[in-house]
Scaffold this active site. Structure first.
Site, PDB file in Angstrom:
ATOM      1  N   SER A  26       0.859  -1.192   0.000  1.00 17.58           N
ATOM      2  CA  SER A  26       0.000   0.000   0.000  1.00 17.58           C
ATOM      3  C   SER A  26       0.889   1.233   0.000  1.00 17.58           C
ATOM      4  CB  SER A  26      -0.863   0.022   1.255  1.00 17.58           C
ATOM      5  OG  SER A  26      -0.089   0.342   2.390  1.00 17.58           O
ATOM      6  N   ASP A  27       0.340   2.358  -0.449  1.00 21.14           N
ATOM      7  CA  ASP A  27       1.034   3.613  -0.201  1.00 21.14           C
ATOM      8  C   ASP A  27       0.939   3.869   1.306  1.00 21.14           C
ATOM      9  OD1 ASP A  27       2.393   5.976  -0.377  1.00 21.14           O
ATOM     10  OD2 ASP A  27       1.254   6.722  -2.084  1.00 21.14           O
TER      11      ASP A  27
END
Ligand SMILES: *[C@@H]1O[C@H](CO)[C@@H](O)[C@H](O)[C@H]1NC(C)=O
Ligand SMILES: *[C@@H]1O[C@H](CO)[C@@H](O)[C@H](O)[C@H]1NC(C)=O
Ligand SMILES: *[C@@H]1O[C@H](CO)[C@@H](O)[C@H](O)[C@H]1NC(C)=O
Length: 770
Positions: free
Chosen positions: A286-287
């Site tokens: 994920s960011d």
């Protein structure tokens, strides 16, 4: 990527110290550890898949959950250390992520030009070579206990809107260029050692993420509404090439939503597309905190456990952030996600760690184990940083021609501007600590006597207080060089620009200095995004304009080399330079690539925007003249229809365009040979850009880049360049339903000033049933 709570979180939970450089302890499977050294997962000779399964089988649920986050917990029972997954190496080893630090034997690392500048070289060999140097330095820092092995670079989002603060990090606006950059840089980082990885790269941010903070809309809340057509022929292209051609070990999903679904919670994007369709051999991350963001800020699910479960079920394997570590166990207990799904995620992350050699015992005896401080900031590495800047600088205008300057005629140079003697400005964002700097003033100083005046206190240039000194300097010198433009205070992560003009009173300074100059005035621009400098193009007192992007640690030397002709510039713009009025009434939030006359929508990038430009995509001058002639090229190509499909109504052929999946075109390629003749008086490097203009249709681009090739040609000689264009990949277009088709009929190839028509004709093999 940084969000405030996460920094706090990372500092708090970093369970091990990176702060001293000593011989690195094994991450796992220490040969001295009698408990673990004979376990199957520690046997380097066994297949990685078996080792990973063995390890997963030994972990408890809570140990597994502890491995789902960037600062993965230690499992001391099994001899596993903690590991910080988050490191960055966009254009040199960076300390933006907590996994990498400078100090103790590693005071700095080679800082290459920002990616937008390196992209302007259009040199695939250079892109891979930079990746190799960066991964040498990264491995050296890892061996010294100062760096990680998992680097969340490159950024391969399309530079869709000229205001984007992170456009500087990308290779520009063209999908083929961005994808080719991605594949080459990733190859350089990861090495070519089969399954084994030198370091693991990551292509980010998937997908349609190219807005940070515009007019009250930020990336944490933005829902990008994107058509199937634009996804297939624009946004997906770099990621697909990164996975399929670059064989990247990781993809990062973004903060934003795409068509109402957060990308990190979308099984269609992650599991179906990246994992299954493209065959990612690696992990999806994920960011930073983006799972938390879609729960807290987007309110996408009603409970945090559902948010955690959705991410894992969608295909997310690792959370940059604390969220999955906190909520996944409860999500399993509530039956929202199964332990088998968690195992699937761990399979992907642990496989990458094993491919990196992290379970192979002593780091010092492994491949790359010999790299250390002596391999960082070497003269060769720093030389490549200088070379990259020389190759990336773009000569935009050269009246007269004024450039190159002769050292005999121009002995005293006034060098003026807020960027004339900068250091860190030259390395842009996602940088580290450079080995050292050569500023433009210093670079110029090796060719001429310099008179330096800042002109403006900084790039915002709110006051004209320093104009007098600048004007005075220009009136005394043999030539005047103004180094203007932007820096991270104007364009950065979470900072999109409001306009495209030079900030504050910079324009006024340039005009006044040019007016007062005794000799020729040259404008040098530092920026990631394009700047509307129409005023300077129209000012007869300004003889030449150069774009240096953010040229890296030795950028000042490269600029001087170009101005004085030691280097003949060959860079080309990787993005369109729009006039300021392009953005009037153009919301950054409007994602459509194609123009719409009825909506008064101009369209985006050279592929779809037909209006006025300041400088077009691909623009860039040389000190010599190249002439192109086609030596050989077919005028007709047969596209064989897949026999099984014939007679299947009109799903195959629609509007005279054949579905790519209904043709036998895997190896169908169009070979052309072009002679590049240097008819000028200086050796030079030509960047051959090959465009195709498809037969007219409602949904086709005006033209699109189908190949590019860089070639060095000595003065008075010629080189024959062979170009192979994959017909299905590059001569195809995408229809409104997102289906890739090859238009039949005349495609016009544009090479420099030469045009060459190629007719594509369908060919049905065997007997045609009627
Ligand atoms: C130019 O910048 C360098 C590096 O920061 C600095 O050492 C030098 O003093 C500056 N020169 C002038 C004339 O300000
Ligand atoms: C399918 O399309 C082609 C080309 O547009 C046309 O010539 C043909 O008549 C169509 N066939 C059917 C079955 O509609
Ligand atoms: C591309 O870059 C490499 C690495 O710097 C260099 O050796 C090569 O000459 C460049 N190619 C051209 C055609 O300039």
């Amino acid at each position: 990527m940084v969000s405030a709570p996460l920094i706090f979180f990372s500092l708090l939970f970093l369970g091990f110290s990176w702060h001293t450089s000593k011989a690195l302890e094994p991450f796992a499977c220490d040969p001295k550890d009698e408990v673990t050294r004979n376990l199957p997962f520690c046997q380097a000779k066994l297949p990685i898949e078996d080792r990973v399964k063995d390890l997963i089988g030994r972990l408890t649920l809570s140990e597994k959950v502890g491995l789902l986050v960037n600062n993965a917990a230690a499992v001391s029972r099994l001899g596993l250390d903690g590991y910080e997954w988050w490191s960055e190496a966009l254009h040199g080893v960076s300390n933006v992520g907590p996994g990498t630090k400078f100090g103790a034997g590693f005071p700095g690392a080679t800082s290459f030009p920002q990616v937008i500048t390196t992209a302007a070289s259009f040199n695939t060999t250079l892109w891979e070579a930079i990746g190799r140097v960066v991964s040498d330095e990264a491995r050296a820092m890892y061996n010294g206990g100062m760096g990680g092995l998992t680097y969340w670079s490159p950024n391969v989002n399309i530079f869709r809107d000229p205001r984007w603060g992170r456009g500087q990090e990308t290779p520009g606006e063209d999908p083929l260029v961005v994808g080719t950059y991605a594949a080459n840089y990733v190859r350089g980082l990861q090495g070519n050692d089969g399954e084994r990885l030198k370091v693991a790269a990551c292509c980010k941010h998937f997908t349609a993420y190219d807005l940070d903070n515009w007019n009250g809309v930020d990336r944490f809340h933005f829902n990008a509404k994107v058509s199937k057509q634009d996804i297939e022929d624009t946004f997906d292209v770099p990621f697909r090439m990164c996975v399929k051609e670059g064989k990247v070990a990781s993809v990062m999903c973004s903060y934003n939503q795409v068509n109402g679904i957060p990308t990190c919670a979308d099984p269609n994007l992650l599991r179906r597309t990246v994992r299954n369709e493209w065959g990612l051999n690696g992990y999806i991350v994920s960011d930073c905190d983006s799972v938390g963001v879609y729960y807290d800020k987007q309110h996408y699910t009603s409970t945090p456990e559902e948010a955690a479960a959705d991410a894992i079920k969608a295909g997310l394997d690792l959370d940059c952030g604390p969220f999955l570590g906190i909520h996944t166990e409860d999500a399993v207990k509530r039956g929202l996600v199964s332990e088998a799904d968690i195992n699937g995620a761990l399979f992907n992350t642990l496989t990458v760690q094993m491919r990196l050699g992290m379970f192979d015992g002593e780091p010092s005896v492994q491949p790359y184990g010999n790299l250390g401080p002596k391999d960082v900031c070497t003269p060769a590495h720093q030389g490549l940083a200088l070379e990259a800047a020389r190759q990336g600088i773009v000569l935009l205008n050269n009246h007269g021609p004024t450039l190159p300057l002769s050292t005999r005629r121009y002995r005293t140079i006034a060098i003026i501007g807020p960027n004339a003697n900068v250091t860190v400005t030259m390395i842009g964002n996602y940088a580290g600590v450079a080995c050292g700097y050569i500023t433009p003033l210093q670079g110029m100083g090796s060719y001429a006597r310099t008179i330096y005046q800042q002109g403006c206190a900084d790039v915002s240039c709110v006051s004209d207080q320093r104009f007098g000194g600048a004007i005075n300097a220009a009136s005394q010198a043999d030539a005047t060089i103004l180094v203007m433009g932007l820096d991270q205070s104007m364009e950065a992560e979470f900072r999109d620009r409001a306009g495209l003009l030079l900030p504050g009173r910079q324009q006024e300074l340039v005009s006044k200095v040019a007016m007062a100059s005794k000799g020729p005035t040259i404008l040098v621009l530092m920026s990631g995004g394009p700047i509307d400098v129409s005023f300077a193009m129209n000012d007869p007192k300004i003889s030449a304009i150069l774009w240096a992007g953010y040229p890296g640690q030795s950028g000042g030397a490269a600029i001087a080399d170009v101005l004085f002709g030691t280097t003949n510039p060959g860079g080309k713009l990787p993005m369109t330079w729009y006039p300021q009025d392009y953005i009037t009434n153009l919301p950054m939030t409007e994602m459509a690539m194609r123009s719409s006359r009825s909506k008064g929508y101009p369209g985006r990038t050279y592929r779809f925007y037909k209006g006025k430009v300041v400088y077009p995509f691909g623009h860039g001058l040389s000190y010599t003249i190249f002439v192109h002639t086609i030596a050989s090229a077919p005028t007709m190509i047969s596209v064989t229809l897949d026999g099984h499909r014939r007679g299947s109504g009109n799903t195959t052929i629609s509007g005279k365009a054949i579905r790519v999946t209904h043709t036998r075109c895997n190896r169908l390629s169009l070979g052309i040979e072009v002679d590049v003749k240097n008819v000028g008086s200086k050796d030079g490097t030509d960047t051959l850009l090959v465009y195709s203009k498809p037969p007219a249709g409602h949904w086709v681009p005006h033209k699109q880049l189908v190949a590019f090739e860089k070639v060095h040609v000595a003065a008075g000689t010629q080189q024959r360049v062979k170009i192979n264009i994959h017909v299905c990949k590059y001569l195809s277009v995408v229809d409104r339903s997102g289906i890739r088709r090859i238009p039949m009929g005349e495609h016009s190839l544009h090479i420099g000033n030469v045009m060459h028509p190629v007719s594509l004709q369908p060919l049905v093999l065997g007997v045609i049933k009627t």
